[in-house]
Design a protein around this motif. Structure first.
Motif, short mmCIF file in Angstrom:
data_model
loop_
_atom_site.label_atom_id
_atom_site.label_comp_id
_atom_site.label_asym_id
_atom_site.label_seq_id
_atom_site.Cartn_x
_atom_site.Cartn_y
_atom_site.Cartn_z
N ASP A 351 90.03 57.92 83.19
CA ASP A 351 90.33 57.62 81.79
C ASP A 351 89.09 56.99 81.15
O ASP A 351 88.60 55.95 81.61
CB ASP A 351 91.51 56.64 81.72
CG ASP A 351 92.15 56.65 80.34
OD1 ASP A 351 91.81 57.54 79.55
OD2 ASP A 351 92.98 55.77 80.07
N ASN A 352 88.57 57.62 80.09
CA ASN A 352 87.35 57.14 79.44
C ASN A 352 87.62 55.82 78.73
O ASN A 352 88.54 55.70 77.91
CB ASN A 352 86.87 58.19 78.42
CG ASN A 352 85.43 57.95 78.01
OD1 ASN A 352 85.06 56.85 77.64
ND2 ASN A 352 84.62 59.00 78.07
N GLN A 353 86.81 54.81 79.05
CA GLN A 353 86.98 53.48 78.47
C GLN A 353 86.30 53.34 77.10
O GLN A 353 86.50 52.33 76.42
CB GLN A 353 86.45 52.42 79.43
CG GLN A 353 87.17 52.39 80.75
CD GLN A 353 88.65 52.16 80.60
OE1 GLN A 353 89.10 51.06 80.27
NE2 GLN A 353 89.45 53.20 80.80
N LEU A 355 86.74 55.63 74.59
CA LEU A 355 87.39 56.81 74.03
C LEU A 355 87.10 56.98 72.55
O LEU A 355 86.83 58.09 72.08
CB LEU A 355 88.90 56.72 74.27
CG LEU A 355 89.72 57.89 73.73
CD1 LEU A 355 89.28 59.19 74.37
CD2 LEU A 355 91.21 57.65 73.98
N SER A 393 92.33 63.97 75.51
CA SER A 393 92.20 62.54 75.16
C SER A 393 91.16 61.84 76.01
O SER A 393 91.32 60.66 76.38
CB SER A 393 93.55 61.83 75.29
OG SER A 393 94.50 62.40 74.43
N ARG A 395 90.41 62.27 79.04
CA ARG A 395 90.74 62.16 80.46
C ARG A 395 90.29 63.39 81.23
O ARG A 395 90.36 64.50 80.73
CB ARG A 395 92.25 61.99 80.64
CG ARG A 395 92.76 60.62 80.22
CD ARG A 395 94.26 60.55 80.36
NE ARG A 395 94.75 59.24 79.99
CZ ARG A 395 96.04 58.94 79.84
NH1 ARG A 395 96.95 59.88 80.03
NH2 ARG A 395 96.40 57.72 79.51
N TYR A 432 84.53 55.09 83.25
CA TYR A 432 85.87 55.62 83.47
C TYR A 432 86.66 54.70 84.38
O TYR A 432 86.12 54.13 85.34
CB TYR A 432 85.81 57.01 84.10
CG TYR A 432 85.42 58.10 83.15
CD1 TYR A 432 86.37 58.83 82.47
CD2 TYR A 432 84.08 58.40 82.91
CE1 TYR A 432 86.02 59.84 81.59
CE2 TYR A 432 83.71 59.40 82.03
CZ TYR A 432 84.69 60.12 81.37
OH TYR A 432 84.34 61.11 80.50
N VAL A 454 99.11 60.15 85.95
CA VAL A 454 99.01 59.77 84.54
C VAL A 454 99.76 58.47 84.29
O VAL A 454 99.29 57.61 83.52
CB VAL A 454 99.55 60.91 83.65
CG1 VAL A 454 99.68 60.44 82.21
CG2 VAL A 454 98.62 62.12 83.72
N CYS A 457 97.74 55.70 85.34
CA CYS A 457 96.65 55.50 84.38
C CYS A 457 97.13 54.73 83.15
O CYS A 457 96.47 53.81 82.68
CB CYS A 457 96.08 56.87 83.98
SG CYS A 457 94.75 56.79 82.77
N GLU A 458 98.30 55.11 82.64
CA GLU A 458 98.80 54.48 81.41
C GLU A 458 99.25 53.04 81.64
O GLU A 458 99.19 52.22 80.72
CB GLU A 458 99.95 55.32 80.85
CG GLU A 458 99.52 56.69 80.35
CD GLU A 458 100.68 57.52 79.86
OE1 GLU A 458 101.84 57.13 80.16
OE2 GLU A 458 100.44 58.56 79.22
#
Length: 737
Positions: A351-353, A355, A393, A395, A432, A454, A457-458
């Protein structure tokens, strides 16, 4: 009569076993029957003369010969070869007997002549080689005749076998005049019949050939005849048109017409402007085969179009052209393949920090360069079971092989995916956070594994960059959903409170406040701001939250019209995306009769990167109205101060990450010093956030920084308490402005 014809095989259409021909058996039986008849006559004559001579030797010889010939006649069909050779041996044995037991030399020579017929019989019944052997063997009796040699074992006065002279003459006479002519007649009869059949078949073949040529030339398919030297020896009209053989005299090498194949599997060849396909190859004889051709031009070009469409469909189905990476569908199939392998593996979601910078601060081409660089990184890491896939998004997902703890794997990939990369003229920090779900402990299907990764991740903690799926995450997900419902209810029932934290000059004089939302839930207790704001952004409540805080702030400020300093409120990028955001701010100020200078809007760098034209228009509208604009947490993104000149910015709040090593890091000290000077040149106030110690304050003040905010000066407190104390100090003269 029929039985005799059948016995002597006078009809050539009777089928025989072992592929024997009728006329050979017929000739054999004619010879045997003729010889048997002669022997029977001799036998009967000897029986009649037995009373006069009292000599049984003639009778014994005749009886033996009759028995042998009768046996050969019975076995002539089943054991034809054996009987044919035996007959020849009987003839030779008879000739030898005549020579041995006939006292008269002339008669003995006649017996020798009797062997001369063996080559003819061998040729009729067996074949050339056997006939040649017997012809050579006949040189022996010829020698005896020329030398007048006698081999008789009897003297001339012995009258025992004198009657044999008549028998020999009769035997030779009947053999040469009846037996052999009949056998030759049967052979010639078969030859005549064979000749007639041959003529008949020749005429039929000629008719068939003419008919074949007619159909060959008028066949619907294009046909060529190819010999073993790979030459076209014949072609029908359609083949000549298809292959343009009018300029190639036949026969011609097929390589001159059909060059390199376009497709070896389907045997497609390009001939002039046509595509020729070899449909079939039939081998009619050893040196000739028929090739059936067809014009596959339309089919070929349709296939090419279908292949292009298939490739396009494949790209659409499995590839994201915006980032030049495979998509979720492709990753799902890769996971299915890995599941079939049976070996444990993990699904990683990165997950790109950064974003907002990724989506709004860089161009599409720069984004492709970033993912191209990431894809190259994966080529150097054998721990990855497949290439990286784009999930949307910001990811990315991939299969990670592991032989240690999942947390170690997550940290390893988090370090690999934390790098700086140059995208054109922009230096971008790709950072990430990694979340993992492992097979088989976290799921047995690709969809479940991706979904669990996912979720991990969330629901990852904001202060952590690695997370492993746990089945308790589902409960956390439900808890976050319940928290969103409680937050929405709290906004409707006005449960949130506003706290204020002061902004100060270096001399501790207040220059403004920052409004901070606080939520003390009846069910959950005190909820940190970072947690419920993240919930609001995740569940689409951030706009409602922002408008609630601004409305409540304006309502409270309306009770303190004499407040000389502004109160700042944080605004998200999602708020600025609303077309009526500026109009709503103006409406709140107007409804509570507040001056536009009563509030200050604090935006993040990402906010002004989102739809620049729209955002700039809204901010200029508010600035012209009198609302002050500040940039909060400056230094966490990638904007530069020169770019901010386009916006009506009055203050930059430097994030504490730029200040935490100001007293020990020379590079950070030099960077911040330059930025403060640039702000001074542009007329923008520079404020340092998170100042907690006098050492930090003094180091920042030495750089020219004049505005500060942090626990060193004040902590957040309820708005009513702060404002009432501040107004009382002004009224009592303790504070002057």
């Amino acid at each position: 009569m029929y039985n005799l014809r059948h016995f002597f095989y006078l009809d050539d259409n009777v089928q025989l076993p072992q592929q024997m021909v009728n006329w050979r058996i017929s000739a054999l039986r004619i010879i045997l029957v003729t010889m048997l008849s002669i022997c029977v006559v001799i036998l009967l004559h000897n029986l009649h003369a037995l009373n006069d001579t009292k000599n049984t030797q003639n009778l014994q010889v005749a009886l033996s010969l009759t028995t042998i010939l009768a046996a050969l006649l019975c076995l002539s069909q089943k054991f034809y070869q054996l009987c044919a050779h035996a007959l020849l041996l009987v003839i030779i044995a008879a000739a030898i007997s005549i020579n041995l037991f006939t006292p008269a030399l002339q008669v003995a020579q006649i017996g020798s002549i009797f062997t001369y017929v063996t080559p003819i019989i061998a040729l009729l019944l067996i074949g050339q080689k056997t006939a040649s052997c017997y012809a050579i063997l006949n040189l022996i009796p010829l020698y005896f005749i020329f030398q007048d040699l006698s081999t008789s074992v009897l003297n001339a006065q012995n009258e025992v076998l004198n009657n044999a002279n008549y028998y020999v003459h009769c035997l030779v006479f009947f053999f040469f005049n009846i037996c052999i002519p009949l056998a030759v007649w049967r052979t010639s009869l078969a030859a005549n019949r064979l000749h007639k059949q041959f003529q008949k078949h020749t005429k039929l073949l000629e008719k068939q050939k003419n008919l074949y040529r007619k159909f060959f030339q008028k066949a619907y398919s294009a046909i060529i005849l190819v010999n073993e030297e790979q030459q076209i020896v014949e072609a029908n009209q359609k083949a000549k048109q298809l292959l343009n053989l009018y300029h190639h005299p036949l026969p011609c090498p097929i390589s001159h017409v059909l060059n390199a194949a376009l497709d070896h599997t389907t045997k497609l060849y390009k001939v002039n402007n046509a595509i020729v396909q070899i449909d079939a190859q039939e081998h009619h004889e050893k040196s000739l085969s028929a090739w059936y051709l067809s014009d596959a031009s339309e089919q070929f070009y349709l296939q090419q179009q279908f292949k292009a469409l298939g490739a396009q469909h494949h790209q659409t189905k499995y590839f994201n052209t915006h980032v030049n990476l495979p998509n979720t569908t492709w990753l799902t199939e890769q996971i299915d393949t890995a599941i079939q392998g049976g070996e444990p593996f993990a699904i990683a979601i990165a997950d790109n920090q950064n974003l907002q910078m990724l989506e709004h601060g860089i161009t599409a081409e720069q984004r492709k360069l970033l993912y191209k660089h990431i894809n190259k990184l994966f080529e150097h890491y054998p721990q990855a079971g497949s290439s990286v896939a784009y999930l949307g998004s910001g990811r990315i997902g991939f299969i990670a092989q592991y032989h240690e703890s999942l947390l170690t794997v997550a940290k390893h990939w988090q370090n690999n995916l934390d790098f700086w990369v140059k995208l054109g003229e922009l230096q971008y920090h790709a950072k990430y956070a990694i979340s993992l779900a492992a097979y088989p402990q976290h799921g047995y299907s690709a969809e479940r594994l991706i979904k669990n990764a996912v979720q991990a991740c969330e629901l990852r903690q904001s202060n952590s960059l690695c997370s492993i799926f746990d089945f308790s995450i589902k409960k956390q997900r439900l808890a976050r959903h319940e928290m969103a419902l409680l937050l929405e209810k709290a906004l409707e029932q006005d449960e949130l409170e506003i706290y204020l934290q002061g902004k100060h000059f270096s001399c501790s004089r207040l220059i403004g406040f920052e409004a901070l939302a606080r939520w003390n839930c009846k069910l959950l207790g005190f909820v940190p701001a970072g947690e419920f704001i993240a919930i609001a952004e995740e569940f689409g409540l951030i706009e409602m939250l922002t408008q609630h805080i601004i409305r409540k702030l304006c309502q409270t400020l309306s009770h303190y019209p004499e407040l000389p300093i502004p109160v700042a409120v944080n605004v998200s990028a999602q708020d600025l995306e609303q077309d009526d955001f500026a109009a709503q701010i103006k409406a709140h100020l107007s409804d509570h009769r507040l001056s536009p200078s009563a509030i200050e809007l604090e935006l993040t760098e990402y906010s002004i990167a989102n739809d620049r034209a729209h955002t700039l228009m809204q901010l200029k509208s508010l600035s012209q109205y009198g609302v002050k604009i500040a940039i909060d947490d400056f230094g966490t993104g990638y904007s530069n101060i020169a770019r901010l000149i386009e916006y009506p910015i009055t203050r930059l709040k430097f994030d504490r990450s730029l200040l935490d090593r100001i007293d020990s890091d020379r590079n950070q000290h030099a960077l911040l010093s330059g930025m403060v000077k640039i702000c001074a040149e542009m007329g923008i106030a520079a404020l340092a956030e998170g100042v907690e110690t006098p050492i930090q304050r003094d180091a920042l003040a030495s750089l020219g920084m004049q505005e500060f905010q942090g626990y060193l000066y004040s902590k957040p407190q309820p708005i009513e308490q702060v404002l009432s104390e501040f107004v009382n100090e002004i009224q009592s003269g303790l504070r002057t402005y």
